[in-house]
Scaffold this active site. Structure first.
Site, PDB file in Angstrom:
ATOM      1  N   HIS A 142       0.850  -1.184   0.000  1.00 46.84           N
ATOM      2  CA  HIS A 142       0.000   0.000   0.000  1.00 46.84           C
ATOM      3  C   HIS A 142       0.881   1.228   0.000  1.00 46.84           C
ATOM      4  O   HIS A 142       1.936   1.237   0.630  1.00 46.84           O
ATOM      5  CB  HIS A 142      -0.908   0.009   1.248  1.00 46.84           C
ATOM      6  CG  HIS A 142      -2.059   0.946   1.111  1.00 46.84           C
ATOM      7  ND1 HIS A 142      -1.950   2.283   1.386  1.00 46.84           N
ATOM      8  CD2 HIS A 142      -3.330   0.738   0.710  1.00 46.84           C
ATOM      9  CE1 HIS A 142      -3.118   2.856   1.169  1.00 46.84           C
ATOM     10  NE2 HIS A 142      -3.977   1.943   0.750  1.00 46.84           N
TER      11      HIS A 142
ATOM     12  N   ASP B  11      -8.120  -4.917  -0.197  1.00 48.44           N
ATOM     13  CA  ASP B  11      -8.617  -5.691  -1.332  1.00 48.44           C
ATOM     14  C   ASP B  11      -8.309  -7.176  -1.216  1.00 48.44           C
ATOM     15  O   ASP B  11      -8.885  -7.989  -1.939  1.00 48.44           O
ATOM     16  CB  ASP B  11      -8.018  -5.154  -2.635  1.00 48.44           C
ATOM     17  CG  ASP B  11      -8.543  -3.774  -2.944  1.00 48.44           C
ATOM     18  OD1 ASP B  11      -9.753  -3.586  -2.826  1.00 48.44           O
ATOM     19  OD2 ASP B  11      -7.746  -2.887  -3.286  1.00 48.44           O
TER      20      ASP B  11
HETATM   21  N1  CMC Z   1       4.017  -7.735  -4.923  1.00 50.35           N
HETATM   22  C1  CMC Z   1       5.366  -7.814  -5.070  1.00 50.35           C
HETATM   23  N2  CMC Z   1       6.197  -6.779  -4.858  1.00 50.35           N
HETATM   24  C2  CMC Z   1       5.650  -5.614  -4.483  1.00 50.35           C
HETATM   25  C3  CMC Z   1       4.260  -5.461  -4.308  1.00 50.35           C
HETATM   26  C4  CMC Z   1       3.440  -6.581  -4.550  1.00 50.35           C
HETATM   27  N3  CMC Z   1       2.109  -6.493  -4.406  1.00 50.35           N
HETATM   28  N4  CMC Z   1       3.990  -4.194  -3.933  1.00 50.35           N
HETATM   29  C5  CMC Z   1       5.171  -3.561  -3.888  1.00 50.35           C
HETATM   30  N5  CMC Z   1       6.172  -4.427  -4.200  1.00 50.35           N
HETATM   31  C6  CMC Z   1       7.614  -4.152  -4.189  1.00 50.35           C
HETATM   32  C7  CMC Z   1       8.034  -3.310  -5.387  1.00 50.35           C
HETATM   33  O1  CMC Z   1       8.397  -4.091  -6.499  1.00 50.35           O
HETATM   34  C8  CMC Z   1       9.185  -2.533  -4.814  1.00 50.35           C
HETATM   35  O2  CMC Z   1      10.301  -3.381  -4.764  1.00 50.35           O
HETATM   36  P1  CMC Z   1      11.795  -2.788  -4.987  1.00 50.35           P
HETATM   37  O3  CMC Z   1      12.031  -1.890  -3.817  1.00 50.35           O
HETATM   38  O4  CMC Z   1      12.659  -3.979  -5.015  1.00 50.35           O
HETATM   39  O5  CMC Z   1      11.746  -2.039  -6.287  1.00 50.35           O
HETATM   40  C9  CMC Z   1       8.779  -2.287  -3.360  1.00 50.35           C
HETATM   41  O6  CMC Z   1       7.885  -3.360  -3.031  1.00 50.35           O
HETATM   42  C10 CMC Z   1       8.054  -0.957  -3.164  1.00 50.35           C
HETATM   43  O7  CMC Z   1       6.990  -0.940  -4.081  1.00 50.35           O
HETATM   44  P2  CMC Z   1       6.352   0.365  -4.663  1.00 50.35           P
HETATM   45  O8  CMC Z   1       5.682   0.038  -5.969  1.00 50.35           O
HETATM   46  O9  CMC Z   1       7.355   1.472  -4.629  1.00 50.35           O
HETATM   47  O10 CMC Z   1       5.299   0.640  -3.559  1.00 50.35           O
HETATM   48  P3  CMC Z   1       4.201   1.663  -3.667  1.00 50.35           P
HETATM   49  O11 CMC Z   1       3.916   2.064  -2.298  1.00 50.35           O
HETATM   50  O12 CMC Z   1       4.510   2.709  -4.658  1.00 50.35           O
HETATM   51  O13 CMC Z   1       2.997   0.800  -4.329  1.00 50.35           O
HETATM   52  C11 CMC Z   1       1.033  -0.403  -4.577  1.00 50.35           C
HETATM   53  C12 CMC Z   1       1.830   0.540  -3.700  1.00 50.35           C
HETATM   54  C13 CMC Z   1      -0.331  -0.619  -3.902  1.00 50.35           C
HETATM   55  C14 CMC Z   1       0.773   0.238  -5.964  1.00 50.35           C
HETATM   56  C15 CMC Z   1       1.791  -1.740  -4.747  1.00 50.35           C
HETATM   57  O14 CMC Z   1       2.079  -2.284  -3.474  1.00 50.35           O
HETATM   58  C16 CMC Z   1       1.042  -2.742  -5.601  1.00 50.35           C
HETATM   59  O15 CMC Z   1       1.153  -2.715  -6.816  1.00 50.35           O
HETATM   60  N6  CMC Z   1       0.221  -3.653  -4.964  1.00 50.35           N
HETATM   61  C17 CMC Z   1      -0.579  -4.588  -5.695  1.00 50.35           C
HETATM   62  C18 CMC Z   1      -1.867  -3.921  -6.146  1.00 50.35           C
HETATM   63  C19 CMC Z   1      -2.832  -3.703  -4.992  1.00 50.35           C
HETATM   64  O16 CMC Z   1      -3.061  -4.564  -4.166  1.00 50.35           O
HETATM   65  N7  CMC Z   1      -3.465  -2.505  -4.984  1.00 50.35           N
HETATM   66  C20 CMC Z   1      -4.456  -2.154  -3.983  1.00 50.35           C
HETATM   67  C21 CMC Z   1      -4.063  -0.966  -3.162  1.00 50.35           C
HETATM   68  S1  CMC Z   1      -5.055  -0.811  -1.659  1.00 50.35           S
HETATM   69  C22 CMC Z   1      -6.619  -0.379  -2.179  1.00 50.35           C
HETATM   70  C23 CMC Z   1      -6.728   1.000  -2.638  1.00 50.35           C
HETATM   71  O17 CMC Z   1      -6.516   1.924  -1.847  1.00 50.35           O
HETATM   72  O18 CMC Z   1      -7.101   1.183  -3.805  1.00 50.35           O
END
Ligand code: CMC
Length: 433
Positions: free
Chosen positions: A311, A368
């Site tokens: 998240h 989710d």
């Molecule tokens: N699975 C595997 N790796 C992940 C995931 C995941 N679900 N989420 C983040 N990471 C890794 C990412 O690859 C990165 O790794 P590295 O540091 O090696 O590059 C690290 O964790 C940080 O990730 P980020 O993308 O910078 O994190 P963020 O805070 O920008 O992204 C997110 C948040 C929700 C977009 C992401 O965690 C994600 O894509 N999750 C899956 C989709 C999901 O469940 N979305 C629902 C969000 S909650 C409901 C809402 O509010 O809408």
């Protein structure tokens, strides 16, 4: 850069210095007011995705991502989910206080009396292909119903705001249920004034004109909790979109429709559908085990991610997921369902919690992760999950739209950019390119 955050700060670029006001938050991070930075130092701040930018002051929702805390207007999400109806929480978000008995009766009655859609809207639903994604119908219909309410377009009128808000909240279950009925070629069901908000939605979703709808109280109670858990979440992608669009004085219906489109993406509200699709793939595809999913999610060269994990704000357990995890077992046992996907979800969560990749990046299940399983247990088809998220988030969008309009400083949204393109070139005629 800052000398004493909390009272004063300054920023120096070369030999020029600007004193910055520090805005005190009642909870959480204080903020540097950089609104005079460009005018004074000809410099803007660079914060792609706005992850470190407060775009507004707000008193609707407080989130502490580190602690896993979520409060609306000061009330803990656990209390609201356990003790309130969704319409009570909607009132709280919109008007700042929990309603007393008289206010709640008046609010519920007005919502109840605006649930019908104009008959002309039936032709609108008919025009979509049967295969249309219900999120596309939802946002289009939300925009379309604005054509019946031009009298309420004035963003400065609090009466117009109230009338639009009531209509949106009242009609959303009807629009959502009709989007579903369209997809299965069943007759659209009219709302019934003798039912509660949630019962009415279930009646329009699952009822048929040929018989009396029997609403299961267990399902109604579960849906009430689910909608409350989605009701608001600070300045997320869809809420920021609603504020952005509304900041041009676009009407509430148009602004909310834009927020729905932002919600649709799988990285935001569309994740609940993506989670169940991922769990189903693990269940159905013998080559896709829990271990394989975890391995693929960790592989930087593989675009696969564990949907429902991670998240932008929560770097601890999402409090909504915590409530839902407990709730999932309960709902499944009460509706008498033994869903193998819940078992896979539990295994996936355990595997991730013991894996350094997920632990070190603070990747916990988000709302989710469990909501999809519960929506499924309640009988909702996968493609309706994000629609349910939108129904829940509606009061949050509306409350943010109103708060934005009450603060002239937040209008009209206009971020800057760091231009990196070509400086200047002469036009080249097509024959010479
Ligand atoms: N699975 C595997 N790796 C992940 C995931 C995941 N679900 N989420 C983040 N990471 C890794 C990412 O690859 C990165 O790794 P590295 O540091 O090696 O590059 C690290 O964790 C940080 O990730 P980020 O993308 O910078 O994190 P963020 O805070 O920008 O992204 C997110 C948040 C929700 C977009 C992401 O965690 C994600 O894509 N999750 C899956 C989709 C999901 O469940 N979305 C629902 C969000 S909650 C409901 C809402 O509010 O809408």
């Amino acid at each position: 850069m800052t000398d004493d955050v909390g009272t004063s700060a300054s920023i120096s670029i070369g030999d020029r210095t600007l004193d910055l006001e520090v805005l005190s938050a009642s909870l959480g991070s204080d903020a540097l007011d950089i609104s005079k930075l460009r005018a004074s130092l000809n410099t803007v701040t660079y914060d792609p995705g706005f992850a470190n930018t407060a775009s507004t002051r707000s008193s609707i929702t407080y989130i502490d991502g580190g602690e896993g805390t979520l409060r609306h207007r000061g009330y803990a999400i656990d209390d609201l989910a356990e003790k309130c109806t969704f319409l009570e929480v909607a009132y709280l978000l919109l008007y700042g206080e929990l309603p007393n008995r008289e206010q709640l009766d008046e609010w519920t009655t007005s919502v109840r009396h605006h649930t019908l859609l104009s008959e002309e809207m039936k032709r609108f639903f008919d025009a979509f292909p049967r295969s249309a994604h219900p999120m596309a119908i939802l946002s289009s219909a939300t925009n379309a119903i604005s054509t019946f309410y031009e009298a309420y377009y004035d963003p400065k009128s609090s009466d117009a705001f109230h009338e639009s808000a009531v209509r949106l909240i009242a009609k959303m279950p009807t629009i959502a249920a009709w989007a579903y009925k369209k997809s299965i070629s069943q007759p659209y069901m009219y709302p019934r004034n003798d039912l509660t908000y949630i019962e009415n939605f279930l009646h329009m979703m699952f009822g048929m004109p040929v018989e009396e709808t029997k609403v299961d109280p267990v399902i109604a109670r579960a849906l009430n909790v689910l909608l409350i858990l989605h009701a608001d979440h600070g300045q997320n992608c869809s809420t920021a979109t609603v504020r952005f669009v509304g900041s041009s004085d676009a009407n509430l219906f148009a602004s909310v429709a834009a927020g729905m489109n932002a919600l649709w993406g799988p990285l935001h509200g569309g994740a609940n559908q993506a989670v169940v699709e991922m769990l189903s793939a693990i269940h159905d595809d013998p080559t896709m085990t829990v271990e394989r999913a975890v391995t693929r999610a960790k592989d930087g060269d593989d675009p696969f991610r564990l949907m429902g994990f991670g998240h932008r704000v929560y770097k601890n357990y999402d409090p909504r997921a915590r409530i839902l995890k407990k709730f999932a077992d309960d709902v499944l046992s009460r509706v008498g369902l033994d869903d193998p996907l819940l078992e896979i979800a539990n295994q996936l969560e355990m595997a991730a919690r013991e894996d350094d990749y997920f632990v070190s990046r603070n990747l916990y299940p988000n709302v989710d992760f469990y909501s999809g399983i519960i929506f499924r247990a309640l009988g909702f088809p996968t493609r309706m999950f994000t629609v349910l998220f939108a129904m829940g988030r509606l009061p949050g969008w509306i409350a943010n739209w109103k708060e934005m309009h009450d603060d002239p400083a937040t209008r009209i949204a206009r971020p800057r950019q760091v231009y990196e393109g070509t400086v200047m070139r002469d036009y080249v005629p097509i024959t010479e390119r």
